[in-house]
Design a protein around this motif. Structure first.
Motif, PDB file in Angstrom:
ATOM      1  N   THR A   1     -36.197  25.274   4.230  1.00  0.00           N
ATOM      2  CA  THR A   1     -37.382  24.908   5.084  1.00  0.00           C
ATOM      3  C   THR A   1     -37.424  23.429   4.811  1.00  0.00           C
ATOM      4  O   THR A   1     -36.956  23.069   3.696  1.00  0.00           O
ATOM      5  N   ILE A   2     -38.205  22.751   5.658  1.00  0.00           N
ATOM      6  CA  ILE A   2     -38.267  21.288   5.497  1.00  0.00           C
ATOM      7  C   ILE A   2     -39.169  21.088   4.217  1.00  0.00           C
ATOM      8  O   ILE A   2     -39.004  20.300   3.244  1.00  0.00           O
ATOM      9  N   ARG A   3     -40.224  21.905   3.938  1.00  0.00           N
ATOM     10  CA  ARG A   3     -41.088  21.688   2.719  1.00  0.00           C
ATOM     11  C   ARG A   3     -40.189  21.931   1.480  1.00  0.00           C
ATOM     12  O   ARG A   3     -40.424  21.487   0.569  1.00  0.00           O
ATOM     13  N   GLN A   4     -39.441  23.143   1.552  1.00  0.00           N
ATOM     14  CA  GLN A   4     -38.575  23.400   0.424  1.00  0.00           C
ATOM     15  C   GLN A   4     -37.697  22.068   0.005  1.00  0.00           C
ATOM     16  O   GLN A   4     -37.393  21.685  -1.126  1.00  0.00           O
ATOM     17  N   ALA A   5     -37.108  21.516   1.206  1.00  0.00           N
ATOM     18  CA  ALA A   5     -36.246  20.024   0.890  1.00  0.00           C
ATOM     19  C   ALA A   5     -36.999  18.909   0.450  1.00  0.00           C
ATOM     20  O   ALA A   5     -36.716  18.286  -0.383  1.00  0.00           O
ATOM     21  N   MET A   6     -38.437  19.047   0.866  1.00  0.00           N
ATOM     22  CA  MET A   6     -39.284  17.982   0.524  1.00  0.00           C
ATOM     23  C   MET A   6     -39.328  18.037  -1.070  1.00  0.00           C
ATOM     24  O   MET A   6     -39.438  17.198  -1.993  1.00  0.00           O
ATOM     25  N   ARG A   7     -39.838  19.098  -1.469  1.00  0.00           N
ATOM     26  CA  ARG A   7     -40.004  19.469  -3.217  1.00  0.00           C
ATOM     27  C   ARG A   7     -38.785  19.254  -3.935  1.00  0.00           C
ATOM     28  O   ARG A   7     -39.020  18.627  -4.939  1.00  0.00           O
ATOM     29  N   ILE A   8     -37.535  19.514  -3.278  1.00  0.00           N
ATOM     30  CA  ILE A   8     -36.365  19.135  -4.075  1.00  0.00           C
ATOM     31  C   ILE A   8     -36.065  17.679  -4.242  1.00  0.00           C
ATOM     32  O   ILE A   8     -35.735  17.240  -5.169  1.00  0.00           O
ATOM     33  N   VAL A   9     -36.416  17.228  -3.017  1.00  0.00           N
ATOM     34  CA  VAL A   9     -36.237  15.730  -2.920  1.00  0.00           C
ATOM     35  C   VAL A   9     -37.071  14.884  -4.052  1.00  0.00           C
ATOM     36  O   VAL A   9     -36.886  14.193  -5.046  1.00  0.00           O
ATOM     37  N   LEU A  10     -38.311  15.550  -4.107  1.00  0.00           N
ATOM     38  CA  LEU A  10     -39.380  14.891  -5.248  1.00  0.00           C
ATOM     39  C   LEU A  10     -39.148  15.214  -6.656  1.00  0.00           C
ATOM     40  O   LEU A  10     -39.111  14.510  -7.588  1.00  0.00           O
ATOM     41  N   GLU A  11     -38.517  16.508  -6.754  1.00  0.00           N
ATOM     42  CA  GLU A  11     -38.455  17.013  -7.969  1.00  0.00           C
ATOM     43  C   GLU A  11     -37.114  16.212  -8.727  1.00  0.00           C
ATOM     44  O   GLU A  11     -36.960  16.261 -10.034  1.00  0.00           O
ATOM     45  N   HIS A  12     -36.213  16.042  -7.966  1.00  0.00           N
ATOM     46  CA  HIS A  12     -34.977  15.387  -8.451  1.00  0.00           C
ATOM     47  C   HIS A  12     -34.884  14.003  -8.274  1.00  0.00           C
ATOM     48  O   HIS A  12     -33.968  13.374  -8.621  1.00  0.00           O
ATOM     49  N   ASP A  13     -35.869  13.322  -7.623  1.00  0.00           N
ATOM     50  CA  ASP A  13     -36.083  11.950  -7.597  1.00  0.00           C
ATOM     51  C   ASP A  13     -34.586  11.411  -6.914  1.00  0.00           C
ATOM     52  O   ASP A  13     -33.950  10.766  -7.115  1.00  0.00           O
ATOM     53  N   VAL A  14     -34.495  11.852  -5.519  1.00  0.00           N
ATOM     54  CA  VAL A  14     -33.303  11.438  -4.797  1.00  0.00           C
ATOM     55  C   VAL A  14     -33.856  11.166  -3.476  1.00  0.00           C
ATOM     56  O   VAL A  14     -34.903  11.620  -3.104  1.00  0.00           O
ATOM     57  N   THR A  15     -33.032  10.378  -2.691  1.00  0.00           N
ATOM     58  CA  THR A  15     -33.384  10.081  -1.528  1.00  0.00           C
ATOM     59  C   THR A  15     -32.592  10.786  -0.308  1.00  0.00           C
ATOM     60  O   THR A  15     -32.877  10.769   0.800  1.00  0.00           O
ATOM     61  N   ALA A  16     -31.489  11.730  -0.704  1.00  0.00           N
ATOM     62  CA  ALA A  16     -31.075  12.750   0.233  1.00  0.00           C
ATOM     63  C   ALA A  16     -30.359  13.729  -0.286  1.00  0.00           C
ATOM     64  O   ALA A  16     -30.093  13.518  -1.527  1.00  0.00           O
ATOM     65  N   LEU A  17     -30.137  14.711   0.479  1.00  0.00           N
ATOM     66  CA  LEU A  17     -29.424  15.851  -0.043  1.00  0.00           C
ATOM     67  C   LEU A  17     -28.282  16.426   0.953  1.00  0.00           C
ATOM     68  O   LEU A  17     -28.504  16.552   1.764  1.00  0.00           O
ATOM     69  N   PRO A  18     -27.143  16.696   0.272  1.00  0.00           N
ATOM     70  CA  PRO A  18     -26.115  17.022   0.963  1.00  0.00           C
ATOM     71  C   PRO A  18     -26.386  18.480   1.424  1.00  0.00           C
ATOM     72  O   PRO A  18     -27.124  19.196   0.568  1.00  0.00           O
ATOM     73  N   VAL A  19     -26.073  18.827   2.707  1.00  0.00           N
ATOM     74  CA  VAL A  19     -26.362  20.065   3.186  1.00  0.00           C
ATOM     75  C   VAL A  19     -25.006  21.048   3.220  1.00  0.00           C
ATOM     76  O   VAL A  19     -24.026  20.631   3.691  1.00  0.00           O
ATOM     77  N   VAL A  20     -25.162  22.098   2.375  1.00  0.00           N
ATOM     78  CA  VAL A  20     -23.862  22.965   1.954  1.00  0.00           C
ATOM     79  C   VAL A  20     -24.226  24.357   2.689  1.00  0.00           C
ATOM     80  O   VAL A  20     -25.001  24.890   2.609  1.00  0.00           O
ATOM     81  N   ASP A  21     -22.899  24.908   3.241  1.00  0.00           N
ATOM     82  CA  ASP A  21     -23.147  26.183   3.735  1.00  0.00           C
ATOM     83  C   ASP A  21     -22.828  27.004   2.530  1.00  0.00           C
ATOM     84  O   ASP A  21     -22.653  27.028   1.455  1.00  0.00           O
ATOM     85  N   GLY A  22     -22.905  28.597   2.739  1.00  0.00           N
ATOM     86  CA  GLY A  22     -22.429  29.495   1.914  1.00  0.00           C
ATOM     87  C   GLY A  22     -21.305  29.394   1.025  1.00  0.00           C
ATOM     88  O   GLY A  22     -21.274  29.899  -0.053  1.00  0.00           O
ATOM     89  N   ALA A  23     -20.387  28.867   1.700  1.00  0.00           N
ATOM     90  CA  ALA A  23     -19.038  28.525   0.761  1.00  0.00           C
ATOM     91  C   ALA A  23     -19.083  27.229   0.152  1.00  0.00           C
ATOM     92  O   ALA A  23     -17.979  27.058  -0.576  1.00  0.00           O
ATOM     93  N   GLY A  24     -20.215  26.533  -0.023  1.00  0.00           N
ATOM     94  CA  GLY A  24     -20.135  25.334  -0.436  1.00  0.00           C
ATOM     95  C   GLY A  24     -19.561  24.161   0.143  1.00  0.00           C
ATOM     96  O   GLY A  24     -19.319  23.000  -0.315  1.00  0.00           O
ATOM     97  N   ARG A  25     -19.188  24.367   1.488  1.00  0.00           N
ATOM     98  CA  ARG A  25     -18.670  23.363   2.320  1.00  0.00           C
ATOM     99  C   ARG A  25     -19.828  22.429   2.876  1.00  0.00           C
ATOM    100  O   ARG A  25     -20.777  22.778   3.156  1.00  0.00           O
ATOM    101  N   LEU A  26     -19.523  21.095   2.832  1.00  0.00           N
ATOM    102  CA  LEU A  26     -20.501  20.209   3.387  1.00  0.00           C
ATOM    103  C   LEU A  26     -20.745  20.253   5.029  1.00  0.00           C
ATOM    104  O   LEU A  26     -19.720  20.330   5.632  1.00  0.00           O
ATOM    105  N   VAL A  27     -21.875  20.426   5.437  1.00  0.00           N
ATOM    106  CA  VAL A  27     -22.226  20.640   6.823  1.00  0.00           C
ATOM    107  C   VAL A  27     -23.107  19.612   7.169  1.00  0.00           C
ATOM    108  O   VAL A  27     -23.439  19.466   8.454  1.00  0.00           O
TER     109      VAL A  27
END
Length: 200
Positions: free
Chosen positions: A19-45
């Protein structure tokens, strides 16, 4: 200098179904500005940035307008998959930092996933580039001397000075030795230029 020497690793990634809210929390917790999005196999999507996550999240406050806005607001996106960028520019661990910095300046991209094969092994951001350039001159000098001692021990003594990231070397009057120590100095994080001074 290569991307692998400046990137943030391991990469903090997220699934497109988050969810958007989950992503927001991860961005704040890890102090990053962007998150790579990966599928179940770990591939960048895709990649999702702070700006992507803010899209549609705030409704207008009626106190800010003389007249109420007409019509119901559009529903806010709920999942990362709905807001992520799918056409992702990537780098390799062996990409030259100077080339990457030029790309980031030209395209205004703030964060780039780093791939080794198909695996996301890190992220390189503008902040990473700034952190590399902000290294102290004394530390850069120590690293240059250590690199010369480790990889060119028979190259003779070298005088190394560093000012604002510019490395100046003087030593043996030997073009081959100069070429080797120049290459070694260029690999040190924070070294912006390397100059060979004539030996006195």
């Amino acid at each position: 200098m290569l991307v692998r020497e400046a990137m943030t690793t391991p990469a903090v990634t997220i699934a497109p179904s988050a969810t958007i809210r989950q992503a927001m929390r991860i961005v704040l917790e890890h102090d990053v500005t962007a998150l790579p999005v990966v599928d179940g196999a770990g591939r960048l999507v895709g990649i999702v940035s702070e700006m992507d996550l803010l899209r549609g999240e705030f409704e207008a406050d009626p106190r800010a307008f003389a007249r109420p806005r007409s019509g119901p607001p559009a529903p806010a996106p709920r999942l990362v998959d709905e807001v992520m960028t799918r056409d992702v520019r990537t780098a390799r661990p062996t990409t030259d930092i100077a080339e990457l910095a030029e790309t980031m300046l030209r395209t205004r991209i703030k964060s780039i996933p780093v791939l080794d094969g198909s695996a996301v092994v890190g992220v390189i951001s503008r902040r990473d580039l700034i952190a590399t350039l902000a290294r102290g001159d004394a530390r850069i000098r120590d690293d240059v001397l250590a690199s010369i001692a480790a990889y060119a021990p028979d190259g003779g003594p070298w005088d190394v000075t560093v000012e604002d990231g510019v490395v100046r070397l003087s030593g043996r009057d030997d073009p081959e030795a100069e070429r080797i120590v120049e290459v070694l100095a260029r690999t040190v994080p924070g070294a912006t230029r390397v100059l060979i001074r004539p030996s006195s």
